[in-house]
Design a protein around this motif. Structure first.
Motif, PDB file in Angstrom:
ATOM      1  N   ARG A  16      19.107  -8.452   1.546  1.00 48.23           N
ATOM      2  CA  ARG A  16      18.295  -8.199   0.352  1.00 48.23           C
ATOM      3  C   ARG A  16      18.377  -6.711   0.034  1.00 48.23           C
ATOM      4  O   ARG A  16      18.701  -5.896   0.887  1.00 48.23           O
ATOM      5  N   MET A  17      18.058  -6.383  -1.212  1.00 41.82           N
ATOM      6  CA  MET A  17      18.046  -4.979  -1.601  1.00 41.82           C
ATOM      7  C   MET A  17      16.633  -4.449  -1.433  1.00 41.82           C
ATOM      8  O   MET A  17      15.695  -4.939  -2.065  1.00 41.82           O
ATOM      9  N   PRO A  18      16.439  -3.477  -0.571  1.00 45.47           N
ATOM     10  CA  PRO A  18      15.078  -3.019  -0.332  1.00 45.47           C
ATOM     11  C   PRO A  18      14.554  -2.146  -1.464  1.00 45.47           C
ATOM     12  O   PRO A  18      15.288  -1.344  -2.029  1.00 45.47           O
ATOM     13  N   LEU A  19      13.307  -2.353  -1.801  1.00 36.80           N
ATOM     14  CA  LEU A  19      12.617  -1.495  -2.754  1.00 36.80           C
ATOM     15  C   LEU A  19      11.315  -1.084  -2.069  1.00 36.80           C
ATOM     16  O   LEU A  19      10.415  -1.912  -1.869  1.00 36.80           O
ATOM     17  N   GLU A  20      11.259   0.183  -1.678  1.00 35.07           N
ATOM     18  CA  GLU A  20      10.095   0.660  -0.927  1.00 35.07           C
ATOM     19  C   GLU A  20       8.961   0.876  -1.925  1.00 35.07           C
ATOM     20  O   GLU A  20       9.048   1.761  -2.773  1.00 35.07           O
ATOM     21  N   ILE A  21       7.916   0.068  -1.838  1.00 40.07           N
ATOM     22  CA  ILE A  21       6.886   0.131  -2.876  1.00 40.07           C
ATOM     23  C   ILE A  21       5.814   1.179  -2.569  1.00 40.07           C
ATOM     24  O   ILE A  21       5.222   1.732  -3.459  1.00 40.07           O
ATOM     25  N   PHE A  22       5.576   1.404  -1.311  1.00 39.01           N
ATOM     26  CA  PHE A  22       4.739   2.545  -0.939  1.00 39.01           C
ATOM     27  C   PHE A  22       5.076   2.943   0.483  1.00 39.01           C
ATOM     28  O   PHE A  22       5.687   2.187   1.227  1.00 39.01           O
ATOM     29  N   ARG A  23       4.711   4.161   0.824  1.00 35.69           N
ATOM     30  CA  ARG A  23       4.930   4.627   2.186  1.00 35.69           C
ATOM     31  C   ARG A  23       3.573   4.925   2.792  1.00 35.69           C
ATOM     32  O   ARG A  23       2.660   5.348   2.110  1.00 35.69           O
ATOM     33  N   GLY A  24       3.488   4.710   4.094  1.00 34.69           N
ATOM     34  CA  GLY A  24       2.218   4.944   4.774  1.00 34.69           C
ATOM     35  C   GLY A  24       1.453   3.651   4.943  1.00 34.69           C
ATOM     36  O   GLY A  24       1.872   2.605   4.442  1.00 34.69           O
ATOM     37  N   CYS A  25       0.358   3.732   5.663  1.00 34.57           N
ATOM     38  CA  CYS A  25      -0.419   2.526   5.922  1.00 34.57           C
ATOM     39  C   CYS A  25      -1.864   2.945   6.097  1.00 34.57           C
ATOM     40  O   CYS A  25      -2.152   3.984   6.685  1.00 34.57           O
ATOM     41  N   ILE A  26      -2.767   2.132   5.574  1.00 35.38           N
ATOM     42  CA  ILE A  26      -4.178   2.500   5.648  1.00 35.38           C
ATOM     43  C   ILE A  26      -4.912   1.710   6.727  1.00 35.38           C
ATOM     44  O   ILE A  26      -6.111   1.861   6.899  1.00 35.38           O
ATOM     45  N   GLN A  27      -4.194   0.885   7.432  1.00 33.01           N
ATOM     46  CA  GLN A  27      -4.877  -0.035   8.336  1.00 33.01           C
ATOM     47  C   GLN A  27      -5.420   0.631   9.592  1.00 33.01           C
ATOM     48  O   GLN A  27      -6.467   0.245  10.098  1.00 33.01           O
ATOM     49  N   GLY A  28      -4.688   1.583  10.118  1.00 33.47           N
ATOM     50  CA  GLY A  28      -5.166   2.283  11.319  1.00 33.47           C
ATOM     51  C   GLY A  28      -5.198   1.423  12.572  1.00 33.47           C
ATOM     52  O   GLY A  28      -6.116   1.560  13.390  1.00 33.47           O
ATOM     53  N   CYS A  29      -4.228   0.544  12.722  1.00 32.29           N
ATOM     54  CA  CYS A  29      -4.137  -0.232  13.967  1.00 32.29           C
ATOM     55  C   CYS A  29      -3.940   0.760  15.115  1.00 32.29           C
ATOM     56  O   CYS A  29      -3.119   1.673  15.011  1.00 32.29           O
ATOM     57  N   ARG A  30      -4.696   0.555  16.186  1.00 33.61           N
ATOM     58  CA  ARG A  30      -4.753   1.604  17.216  1.00 33.61           C
ATOM     59  C   ARG A  30      -3.511   1.673  18.093  1.00 33.61           C
ATOM     60  O   ARG A  30      -3.360   2.605  18.863  1.00 33.61           O
ATOM     61  N   PHE A  31      -2.641   0.688  17.992  1.00 35.93           N
ATOM     62  CA  PHE A  31      -1.436   0.683  18.826  1.00 35.93           C
ATOM     63  C   PHE A  31      -0.213   1.152  18.048  1.00 35.93           C
ATOM     64  O   PHE A  31       0.857   1.341  18.613  1.00 35.93           O
ATOM     65  N   CYS A  32      -0.359   1.342  16.730  1.00 45.29           N
ATOM     66  CA  CYS A  32       0.815   1.432  15.864  1.00 45.29           C
ATOM     67  C   CYS A  32       1.197   2.887  15.562  1.00 45.29           C
ATOM     68  O   CYS A  32       0.443   3.614  14.915  1.00 45.29           O
ATOM     69  N   ASN A  33       2.374   3.280  16.002  1.00 40.25           N
ATOM     70  CA  ASN A  33       2.853   4.632  15.752  1.00 40.25           C
ATOM     71  C   ASN A  33       3.239   4.806  14.290  1.00 40.25           C
ATOM     72  O   ASN A  33       2.954   5.833  13.673  1.00 40.25           O
ATOM     73  N   ALA A  34       3.870   3.774  13.721  1.00 41.97           N
ATOM     74  CA  ALA A  34       4.338   3.892  12.329  1.00 41.97           C
ATOM     75  C   ALA A  34       3.174   4.196  11.389  1.00 41.97           C
ATOM     76  O   ALA A  34       3.310   4.947  10.422  1.00 41.97           O
ATOM     77  N   GLY A  35       2.017   3.599  11.680  1.00 41.68           N
ATOM     78  CA  GLY A  35       0.837   3.811  10.851  1.00 41.68           C
ATOM     79  C   GLY A  35       0.466   5.291  10.756  1.00 41.68           C
ATOM     80  O   GLY A  35      -0.080   5.744   9.749  1.00 41.68           O
ATOM     81  N   PHE A  36       0.758   6.046  11.811  1.00 42.95           N
ATOM     82  CA  PHE A  36       0.446   7.479  11.807  1.00 42.95           C
ATOM     83  C   PHE A  36       1.656   8.319  11.390  1.00 42.95           C
ATOM     84  O   PHE A  36       1.515   9.344  10.752  1.00 42.95           O
ATOM     85  N   PHE A  37       2.834   7.841  11.747  1.00 35.15           N
ATOM     86  CA  PHE A  37       4.070   8.580  11.448  1.00 35.15           C
ATOM     87  C   PHE A  37       4.281   8.697   9.930  1.00 35.15           C
ATOM     88  O   PHE A  37       4.774   9.706   9.445  1.00 35.15           O
ATOM     89  N   TYR A  38       3.928   7.628   9.202  1.00 33.88           N
ATOM     90  CA  TYR A  38       4.222   7.614   7.765  1.00 33.88           C
ATOM     91  C   TYR A  38       3.024   7.999   6.893  1.00 33.88           C
ATOM     92  O   TYR A  38       3.051   7.797   5.687  1.00 33.88           O
ATOM     93  N   ARG A  39       1.960   8.494   7.509  1.00 34.11           N
ATOM     94  CA  ARG A  39       0.800   8.881   6.704  1.00 34.11           C
ATOM     95  C   ARG A  39       1.134  10.028   5.763  1.00 34.11           C
ATOM     96  O   ARG A  39       1.995  10.837   6.093  1.00 34.11           O
ATOM     97  N   PRO A  40       0.467  10.246   4.650  1.00 34.98           N
ATOM     98  CA  PRO A  40      -0.560   9.372   4.084  1.00 34.98           C
ATOM     99  C   PRO A  40       0.081   8.264   3.239  1.00 34.98           C
ATOM    100  O   PRO A  40       1.275   8.282   2.991  1.00 34.98           O
ATOM    101  N   LYS A  41      -0.780   7.349   2.794  1.00 39.85           N
ATOM    102  CA  LYS A  41      -0.283   6.287   1.929  1.00 39.85           C
ATOM    103  C   LYS A  41       0.086   6.888   0.577  1.00 39.85           C
ATOM    104  O   LYS A  41      -0.708   7.619  -0.023  1.00 39.85           O
ATOM    105  N   ARG A  42       1.304   6.592   0.122  1.00 36.63           N
ATOM    106  CA  ARG A  42       1.762   7.089  -1.171  1.00 36.63           C
ATOM    107  C   ARG A  42       2.366   5.927  -1.942  1.00 36.63           C
ATOM    108  O   ARG A  42       3.383   5.362  -1.502  1.00 36.63           O
ATOM    109  N   GLU A  43       1.750   5.559  -3.042  1.00 36.58           N
ATOM    110  CA  GLU A  43       2.228   4.390  -3.786  1.00 36.58           C
ATOM    111  C   GLU A  43       3.132   4.785  -4.941  1.00 36.58           C
ATOM    112  O   GLU A  43       2.964   5.842  -5.536  1.00 36.58           O
ATOM    113  N   ARG A  44       4.072   3.920  -5.246  1.00 35.50           N
ATOM    114  CA  ARG A  44       4.855   4.076  -6.463  1.00 35.50           C
ATOM    115  C   ARG A  44       4.246   3.163  -7.523  1.00 35.50           C
ATOM    116  O   ARG A  44       3.651   2.135  -7.192  1.00 35.50           O
ATOM    117  N   SER A  45       4.414   3.537  -8.801  1.00 36.65           N
ATOM    118  CA  SER A  45       3.737   2.763  -9.845  1.00 36.65           C
ATOM    119  C   SER A  45       4.526   1.492 -10.178  1.00 36.65           C
ATOM    120  O   SER A  45       5.742   1.432  -9.979  1.00 36.65           O
TER     121      SER A  45
END
Lengths: 246, 583
Positions: B236-265
């Motif tokens: 599939r062709m990826p389309l990154e719709i936003f970067r970051g995550c607001i969930q704050g799962c306590r085990f997840c590195n990606a959730g902190f690595f990609y902060r803050p959440k940045r949305e595309r319109s």
């Protein structure tokens, strides 16, 4: 304007020779999408452009006859369709011909006579002769079949013609009759020959499928817009002259 | 085709199209580039060609007229053997030029299990493995999600980027262009690089701050991405719709690595989607993010993409969904969806443990979403669970089969004919997460827990897959390692370890030997780490204060202690719960 079916014949050279048949089909489907042609889609869970493809060519072999029948939702002049698709072809693919499929034309699944061209290094006249004898000898036997279920097959009659062409480059044209039951395809027979060559394989500089009779183009597109069969041949001769492809 | 290798030899190896380049949308070679960059992916071509990071960096560099950017990938075993036998150095697939002739070699670090491949790439390129031994040749830099803790791989790299690469890759390109004009020596370049935000230069230690690409929301993704020669892993062709995550799962590195959440319109995304589909001819668009259900206008986006179809056979793939209302809304728009599988990650079987790890979904939500797949085109559902999570009890483990049975009940009741797959893996504590201090369960403990869960699932019709327990241990060591782990890595590579992420290639013996030779005890890196001591990776400013992680860790500890649930309707256990592993 109703449906129409167009038969597109592609060539595959250079790096495109290393792409599997399945991947090549997908590349051509993407080219069809990009072309903007009003293609028909298949029904079912995974709709895709409605197409059918001719028989696969072995990995590493060049080809001038990769054939695809494409169904369009509406009529489009064949030359226009050819132009639109040609502009979208990946490196190594070319468009050889485009014709409207008319009633009575053989389907791509029809048993077909197939012609291959083998090119040899300038000092490989002896190997070419060995090859000619191998393919014409009615007693030649090869191992064929799925891995684990291989059996010995006698080639008698599988090759209807083995013609020497003294280029340059030195070449051998092989015509394989439409495959009979139990007889492997032309590509498989050639591969069996290659398997026995060992270190001498590099003396063969190109293997190309040049014709599938059932799928042969009936009407070429206009020379203004596309390469004719002759142009493709001469261009190809130029490509192969510098010893590039297999 | 490839200098030094005949086409016949190429045909003797598996999938030669991996090495020939010439993909659709491959940019024309620049006439007189002032800088040459080779981007390397330390795994197979078909994985690398699906990698979003590689696509983005390639696109950024290719747009600069002064820069010639090319790609290389880890050759599979058969091709590596051929390269070594013929003495052909690793080359870039575009021009077939040796990688060692480039000015910059950028290696993606997508997951820890590629680290031995990283070493192998450097070696195949004909470069000394250790940065200190490289006086000439390209600068070797790394970056990617598993560079959160760059210490274990530090001595192999001249520099490692922590954070987003979009601007950072252009910064280093600018620096190298300047270096060429001004005749800076390698040392001078590295010293200057150490001053650029995000770069960790082991030779010039300095505080490092995680790089954030602030313009992400407004910037276009690659609009003419390359099409893989062979079917790539994600078709599939990826389309990154936003970067970051607001969930704050306590085990997840990606959730902190990609902060803050940045949305595309929605507007931008729909326009870009059209261009990407047109330039590639791909029929499936994948809406990519860490948690797609959290995109604020997901319904509107899916509606518009459905209305503005470029191709009649166009479909959407929406991975990384959460089991919540947004997903339910999405499932109603099934017409546009790709008819493949749905994947969810409840992570834990019990509500108690989901609360502790801060995975904010309830069992009701899970069952609702499963029921809502009725009538959808999705044929299969895959659920991910982790074992060995901090504060896990036997009851939490038993809750996994219990949840699966309730899901199967829903399927029976709703007459859903879905293939259910349960994927089990061991929890690995990751740097820069609230659980970074936690003990990791041993392979034996994980094995026993898996046995327990599988035993519980024996009457289930679900297919079960799991991750090798020793691999989990290794991932833990590589994630939370220090410089000593770099020695182990080097020994493992010397002992023949490569493609560690591939089950059939993973060499447990090579790694065990490596730990012995480097005199390193793996449990040093899997045991509980003290909150009072600095961790090896804490010289990096990850833009989330240490106090936050600590606070979150304490919240989890409190939750475990009282054994309560923050979710209404879930019965609190009367007795304090004894964890299987003291966190």
């Amino acid at each position: 304007m109703g449906d129409m079916k167009v038969r597109l014949t592609f060539s595959r050279h250079e790096s495109a020779r290393f792409i599997s048949h399945l991947d090549a089909m997908n590349h051509l489907l993407r080219a069809v999408r990009r072309s903007g042609l009003p293609y028909q889609v298949t029904q079912g869970c995974h709709p895709r452009p409605k197409t059918s493809f001719g028989p696969p060519v072995a990995l590493g072999f060049a080809s001038r006859c990769e054939v695809m029948d494409l169904t369009l939702r509406e009529s489009v002049p064949v030359e226009e369709a050819a132009n639109l698709v040609r502009q979208q072809l990946p490196i190594g693919f070319g468009l050889v011909s485009a014709v409207a499929v008319e009633p009575g034309m053989p389907p791509l699944t029809a048993e077909a006579e197939t012609e291959f061209r083998l090119e040899f290094a300038p000092d490989a006249a002896e190997l070419r002769e060995t090859a000619r004898r191998f393919f014409l000898d009615p007693e030649t036997r090869i191992r064929a079949g799925k891995p684990g279920q291989e059996r010995e097959v006698i080639l008698a009659g599988a090759v209807s013609e083995a013609r020497l062409v003294d280029g340059p480059p030195l070449a051998l044209h092989l015509i394989f009759a439409a495959p009979a039951k139990g007889i492997p395809s032309g590509a498989k027979i050639i591969q069996a020959f290659l398997a026995g060559l060992g270190d001498r394989r590099p003396q063969i500089t190109l293997i190309e499928r040049v014709r599938i009779s059932a799928a042969v183009a009936v009407r070429q597109v206009s020379p203004n817009h596309s390469q004719t069969q002759q142009e493709v041949t001469s261009e190809f001769a130029k490509n192969s002259g510098d010893g590039g492809p297999v | 085709m490839i200098p030094g290798i005949s086409d016949w030899e190429l045909l003797d190896i598996e999938k030669p199209a991996r090495y020939v380049g010439g993909e659709w949308n491959q940019p024309q070679a620049k006439a007189n580039p002032q800088l040459t960059v080779c981007l390397a992916f330390p795994d197979l071509y078909e994985l690398g060609m699906s990698n979003l990071g590689l696509r983005i960096l390639y696109d950024r560099l290719a747009r600069d007229e002064r820069i010639q950017v090319e790609r290389t990938f880890s050759p599979w075993i058969d091709f590596e053997r051929l390269l070594r036998r013929k003495g052909v150095p690793l080359f870039a697939v575009e021009s077939k030029r040796p990688v060692r002739d480039f000015d910059l070699l950028g290696i993606t670090l997508p997951y820890e299990m590629t680290f031995t491949n990283v070493l192998n790439l450097i070696d195949l390129a004909g470069l000394p493995l250790l940065a200190k031994d490289r006086c000439s040749g390209p600068l070797v830099i790394g970056g990617g999600p598993s560079a959160s803790n760059p210490v274990p791989v530090a001595e192999f790299f001249d520099a490692i980027l922590v954070g987003d690469g979009e601007d950072a890759i252009l910064d280093i390109a600018d620096l190298l262009l300047q270096a060429k004009t001004r005749g800076w020596r390698r040392e001078e370049v590295l010293e200057r690089l150490a001053a650029i935000e995000g770069y960790f230069v082991p030779r010039f230690p300095a505080p490092v701050k995680r790089r954030v690409y602030k313009e992400f929301g407004q910037s276009a993704p690659p609009l003419k991405p390359l099409i893989s020669n062979i079917e790539s892993v994600h078709d599939r062709m990826p389309l990154e719709i936003f970067r970051g995550c607001i969930q704050g799962c306590r085990f997840c590195n990606a959730g902190f690595f990609y902060r803050p959440k940045r949305e595309r319109s929605v507007n931008d995304l729909c326009g870009w989607a059209q261009q990407i589909l047109q330039s590639t001819g791909e029929e499936t668009l994948g809406l990519i993010s860490l948690s797609t259900s959290d995109y604020s206008c997901l319904g509107e986006l899916v509606d518009r993409l459905g209305r503005e179809k470029r191709y009649p056979d166009q479909t959407l793939a929406v991975p990384s969904l959460r089991m919540n209302d947004q997903t339910l809304t999405l499932l109603e728009r099934i017409d546009e969806m790709k008819k493949s599988g749905l994947t969810f990650a409840p992570e834990a079987g019990s509500q108690r443990l989901r609360d502790i790890i801060h995975k904010k979904i309830t069992e009701d939500e899970i069952l609702h979403v499963i029921a809502a797949t009725k009538g959808s085109n999705y044929q299969s559902i895959k659920l991910y669970f982790m074992m060995g999570l901090p504060f896990e009890t036997e009851a939490d483990l038993d809750a996994i089969p219990e949840l699966v049975f309730r899901i199967e009940d829903v399927c029976r009741r709703e007459r859903l004919r879905k293939d259910l797959t349960i994927s089990l893996s061991g929890f690995v504590p990751k740097p820069f997460t609230p659980f970074q201090w936690c003990r990791q369960a041993t392979p034996q403990e994980l094995f026993e827990r898996r046995q327990r869960v599988c035993q519980g699932l024996r009457k289930s019709r679900a297919r079960i897959s799991w991750r090798d327990e020793f691999l989990c241990l290794l991932e833990g060591v590589l994630s939370r390692g220090d410089a000593q782990v770099g020695k182990v890595l080097f020994e493992a590579w010397k002992a023949g370890a490569t493609f560690d992420g591939w089950c059939d290639r993973f060499r447990e013996d090579a790694w065990k030997q490596a730990f012995e030779r480097a005199a390193v005890d793996p449990t040093t890196y899997t045991r509980e780490m003290s909150v009072d001591q600095p961790l090896p990776w804490e010289f990096i400013d990850f833009r989330t204060p240490r106090a936050y992680y600590l606070d979150e860790y304490r919240r989890a500890t409190d939750l475990a202690r009282v054994g309560s649930s923050s979710v209404p309707g879930v019965v609190e256990s009367a007795e304090p719960v004894k964890p299987l592993v003291e966190a």
